[in-house]
Write an enzyme that holds these catalytic residues in place. Structure first.
Site, PDB file in Angstrom:
ATOM      1  N   ASP A   5       0.810  -1.315  -0.014  1.00 22.70           N
ATOM      2  CA  ASP A   5       0.185  -0.085   0.201  1.00 22.70           C
ATOM      3  C   ASP A   5       0.952   1.204  -0.081  1.00 22.70           C
ATOM      4  O   ASP A   5       2.208   1.171   0.419  1.00 22.70           O
ATOM      5  CB  ASP A   5      -1.064   0.015   1.246  1.00 22.70           C
ATOM      6  CG  ASP A   5      -2.091   0.926   0.874  1.00 22.70           C
ATOM      7  OD1 ASP A   5      -3.431   0.280   0.825  1.00 22.70           O
ATOM      8  OD2 ASP A   5      -2.129   2.128   0.883  1.00 22.70           O
ATOM      9  N   LEU A  21       1.222   3.471  -6.520  1.00 22.91           N
ATOM     10  CA  LEU A  21       0.754   2.910  -7.846  1.00 22.91           C
ATOM     11  C   LEU A  21       0.928   3.826  -9.014  1.00 22.91           C
ATOM     12  O   LEU A  21       0.865   3.762  -9.979  1.00 22.91           O
ATOM     13  CB  LEU A  21      -0.640   2.242  -7.721  1.00 22.91           C
ATOM     14  CG  LEU A  21      -0.561   0.861  -6.800  1.00 22.91           C
ATOM     15  CD1 LEU A  21      -2.042   0.563  -6.792  1.00 22.91           C
ATOM     16  CD2 LEU A  21       0.213  -0.013  -7.596  1.00 22.91           C
ATOM     17  N   GLY A  46      -7.485   1.803  -4.924  1.00 20.77           N
ATOM     18  CA  GLY A  46      -8.023   2.093  -5.837  1.00 20.77           C
ATOM     19  C   GLY A  46      -8.643   3.632  -5.377  1.00 20.77           C
ATOM     20  O   GLY A  46      -8.589   3.854  -3.972  1.00 20.77           O
ATOM     21  N   SER A  86     -15.937  -2.099 -10.073  1.00 19.63           N
ATOM     22  CA  SER A  86     -16.956  -1.393  -9.242  1.00 19.63           C
ATOM     23  C   SER A  86     -18.346  -1.767 -10.231  1.00 19.63           C
ATOM     24  O   SER A  86     -18.023  -2.043 -11.696  1.00 19.63           O
ATOM     25  CB  SER A  86     -16.622  -0.098  -9.175  1.00 19.63           C
ATOM     26  OG  SER A  86     -17.856   0.683  -8.827  1.00 19.63           O
ATOM     27  N   TYR A 126     -13.034   7.355 -13.418  1.00 24.67           N
ATOM     28  CA  TYR A 126     -13.308   6.493 -12.483  1.00 24.67           C
ATOM     29  C   TYR A 126     -14.051   5.376 -13.253  1.00 24.67           C
ATOM     30  O   TYR A 126     -13.685   4.292 -12.988  1.00 24.67           O
ATOM     31  CB  TYR A 126     -13.989   6.789 -11.095  1.00 24.67           C
ATOM     32  CG  TYR A 126     -14.090   5.882 -10.145  1.00 24.67           C
ATOM     33  CD1 TYR A 126     -13.167   5.493  -9.333  1.00 24.67           C
ATOM     34  CD2 TYR A 126     -15.447   5.148 -10.175  1.00 24.67           C
ATOM     35  CE1 TYR A 126     -13.396   4.434  -8.612  1.00 24.67           C
ATOM     36  CE2 TYR A 126     -15.658   3.991  -9.174  1.00 24.67           C
ATOM     37  CZ  TYR A 126     -14.458   3.797  -8.614  1.00 24.67           C
ATOM     38  OH  TYR A 126     -14.736   2.651  -7.666  1.00 24.67           O
ATOM     39  N   LYS A 130     -12.575   1.250 -14.100  1.00 25.85           N
ATOM     40  CA  LYS A 130     -13.029  -0.054 -13.694  1.00 25.85           C
ATOM     41  C   LYS A 130     -13.781  -0.660 -14.896  1.00 25.85           C
ATOM     42  O   LYS A 130     -13.764  -1.853 -15.033  1.00 25.85           O
ATOM     43  CB  LYS A 130     -14.394   0.195 -12.612  1.00 25.85           C
ATOM     44  CG  LYS A 130     -14.058   1.168 -11.584  1.00 25.85           C
ATOM     45  CD  LYS A 130     -12.829   0.386 -10.778  1.00 25.85           C
ATOM     46  CE  LYS A 130     -12.597   0.940  -9.187  1.00 25.85           C
ATOM     47  NZ  LYS A 130     -11.533  -0.052  -8.875  1.00 25.85           N
TER      48      LYS A 130
HETATM   49  N1  LIG Z   1     -15.995   2.039  -1.302  1.00 24.14           N
HETATM   50  C1  LIG Z   1     -17.029   1.860  -2.191  1.00 24.14           C
HETATM   51  O1  LIG Z   1     -18.004   2.185  -2.107  1.00 24.14           O
HETATM   52  C2  LIG Z   1     -16.683   1.170  -3.310  1.00 24.14           C
HETATM   53  C3  LIG Z   1     -17.412   0.710  -4.342  1.00 24.14           C
HETATM   54  C4  LIG Z   1     -17.030  -0.033  -5.612  1.00 24.14           C
HETATM   55  C5  LIG Z   1     -15.718  -0.373  -5.610  1.00 24.14           C
HETATM   56  N2  LIG Z   1     -14.740   0.226  -4.720  1.00 24.14           N
HETATM   57  C6  LIG Z   1     -13.175  -0.228  -5.008  1.00 24.14           C
HETATM   58  O2  LIG Z   1     -12.661  -1.084  -3.605  1.00 24.14           O
HETATM   59  C7  LIG Z   1     -11.631  -0.577  -3.636  1.00 24.14           C
HETATM   60  C8  LIG Z   1     -10.945  -0.540  -2.342  1.00 24.14           C
HETATM   61  O3  LIG Z   1     -11.770   0.781  -2.058  1.00 24.14           O
HETATM   62  P1  LIG Z   1     -12.119   1.164  -0.564  1.00 24.14           P
HETATM   63  O4  LIG Z   1     -13.651   1.550  -0.489  1.00 24.14           O
HETATM   64  O5  LIG Z   1     -11.648   0.059   0.377  1.00 24.14           O
HETATM   65  O6  LIG Z   1     -11.182   2.591  -0.307  1.00 24.14           O
HETATM   66  P2  LIG Z   1     -10.030   2.891   0.906  1.00 24.14           P
HETATM   67  O7  LIG Z   1      -9.684   4.059   0.417  1.00 24.14           O
HETATM   68  O8  LIG Z   1     -10.420   2.331   2.082  1.00 24.14           O
HETATM   69  O9  LIG Z   1      -8.725   1.937   0.207  1.00 24.14           O
HETATM   70  C9  LIG Z   1      -8.012   2.116  -0.878  1.00 24.14           C
HETATM   71  C10 LIG Z   1      -6.672   1.724  -0.685  1.00 24.14           C
HETATM   72  O10 LIG Z   1      -5.915   2.052  -1.754  1.00 24.14           O
HETATM   73  C11 LIG Z   1      -4.793   2.624  -1.103  1.00 24.14           C
HETATM   74  N3  LIG Z   1      -4.271   3.464  -2.283  1.00 24.14           N
HETATM   75  C12 LIG Z   1      -4.652   4.633  -2.601  1.00 24.14           C
HETATM   76  N4  LIG Z   1      -3.721   5.316  -3.427  1.00 24.14           N
HETATM   77  C13 LIG Z   1      -2.717   4.476  -3.776  1.00 24.14           C
HETATM   78  C14 LIG Z   1      -1.513   4.585  -4.382  1.00 24.14           C
HETATM   79  N5  LIG Z   1      -1.125   5.408  -5.157  1.00 24.14           N
HETATM   80  N6  LIG Z   1      -0.500   3.450  -4.334  1.00 24.14           N
HETATM   81  C15 LIG Z   1      -1.081   2.480  -3.556  1.00 24.14           C
HETATM   82  N7  LIG Z   1      -2.350   2.054  -2.800  1.00 24.14           N
HETATM   83  C16 LIG Z   1      -2.861   3.009  -2.835  1.00 24.14           C
HETATM   84  C17 LIG Z   1      -5.240   3.406  -0.029  1.00 24.14           C
HETATM   85  O11 LIG Z   1      -3.984   3.679   0.749  1.00 24.14           O
HETATM   86  C18 LIG Z   1      -6.152   2.471   0.590  1.00 24.14           C
HETATM   87  O12 LIG Z   1      -5.526   1.182   1.377  1.00 24.14           O
HETATM   88  C19 LIG Z   1     -11.159   0.321  -4.808  1.00 24.14           C
HETATM   89  O13 LIG Z   1     -10.543  -0.390  -5.887  1.00 24.14           O
HETATM   90  C20 LIG Z   1     -12.376   0.958  -4.867  1.00 24.14           C
HETATM   91  O14 LIG Z   1     -12.463   1.530  -6.101  1.00 24.14           O
HETATM   92  C21 LIG Z   1     -15.029   0.870  -3.535  1.00 24.14           C
END
Ligand SMILES: NC(=O)c1ccc[n+]([C@@H]2O[C@H](COP(=O)([O-])OP(=O)(O)OC[C@H]3O[C@@H](n4cnc5c(N)ncnc54)[C@H](O)[C@@H]3O)[C@@H](O)[C@H]2O)c1
Length: 229
Positions: A5, A21, A46, A86, A126, A130
């Site tokens: 991360d 990333l 993400g 997503s 976004y 996805k």
């Molecule tokens: N929360 C929602 O409603 C939702 C819905 C659909 C999909 N998602 C997807 O689920 C996944 C997880 O999201 P989440 O909701 O747990 O969010 P979150 O912010 O809790 O987790 C995202 C993680 O990605 C890491 N991250 C961000 N930028 C980064 C980078 N440049 N390099 C390395 N790591 C990086 C962050 O540090 C974090 O640990 C994502 O891909 C998101 O698009 C989330």
């Protein structure tokens, strides 16, 4: 278990590796720090459509693709990869040409060049990111035949995590409609259980598939029990 991360984590893991990333050289360095064979690769990191569109694509697609390509030779036969996409990417078929053109770029730098030639706003970036992740897994599905490694995507609807507010800001009232029509938001555990299930070596024939984990919202649009207004 190894976690990667950008931000430090308090997860109880054998090894934590810092990676950004958005910076390909850190992805290269991170991949080199991983020793031995890999059973399961989960690409979860993400960022939402409230940040710079190029950052969205760097993290959600180009970084994910680069890391996976660097590690694929190390994943054992019978192992698997799951990318988190997503339901925002559900329209991938309608945008397949554009998605395939981005995915045809051979590497991270070429992907950036393509994006700079095809600018888009953050919200679109976004959804596009996805869509790309869903189609990328369909392309990578050949790895089952070639090396015994399955690749699938999980597409959550709204999940109660720290970035849900950003999704509400970028998606707008549609997000609340999903919540209302399904009765609640997902918990992270709802999604983790499906990722765990997909990672099971017993699922030998589930490959290159997108699993929507949204309380049935997307199917409800077809089934007629979800109303858009
Ligand atoms: N929360 C929602 O409603 C939702 C819905 C659909 C999909 N998602 C997807 O689920 C996944 C997880 O999201 P989440 O909701 O747990 O969010 P979150 O912010 O809790 O987790 C995202 C993680 O990605 C890491 N991250 C961000 N930028 C980064 C980078 N440049 N390099 C390395 N790591 C990086 C962050 O540090 C974090 O640990 C994502 O891909 C998101 O698009 C989330």
């Amino acid at each position: 278990m190894i976690a990667l991360d950008r931000n430090p984590s308090d997860l109880k893991v054998q090894q934590f590796i810092s990676v950004d990333l958005t910076e390909p050289q850190t992805i290269d360095a991170a991949a080199k720090k991983i020793d031995g064979e890999i059973d399961v690769l989960l690409n979860i990191a993400g960022v939402p459509g409230t940040v710079d569109p190029e950052v969205v694509m760097r993290v959600n697609v180009l970084g994910l693709r680069m890391l996976t390509n660097l590690l694929i030779d190390r994943i054992r036969s019978g192992g698997s990869v799951t990318h988190v996409a997503s339901i925002a990417g559900a329209q991938w078929a309608a945008h397949l040409d554009e998605v395939q053109r981005l995915l045809a770029t051979p590497d991270y730098a070429a992907g950036i060049d393509w994006l700079r030639d095809h600018p888009m706003d953050s919200k679109r970036s976004y959804d596009f990111s996805k869509e790309c992740v869903v189609v990328l897994a369909k392309q990578q599905g050949k790895w089952l035949r070639e090396r015994g490694v399955r690749v699938n995507t999980v597409s959550p609807g709204p999940v109660q995590t720290p970035i849900l507010k950003d999704f509400r800001d970028s998606i707008g009232p549609l997000l609340d409609l999903v919540t209302r029509e399904t009765g609640r938001n997902a918990t992270a555990t709802d999604i983790a259980r499906v990722i765990l299930f997909l990672s099971s070596p017993t699922l030998e024939w589930l490959n290159a598939t997108d699993v929507q984990v949204d309380g049935g919202f997307m199917s409800g649009l077809v089934g007629g029990w979800v109303k858009l207004n």
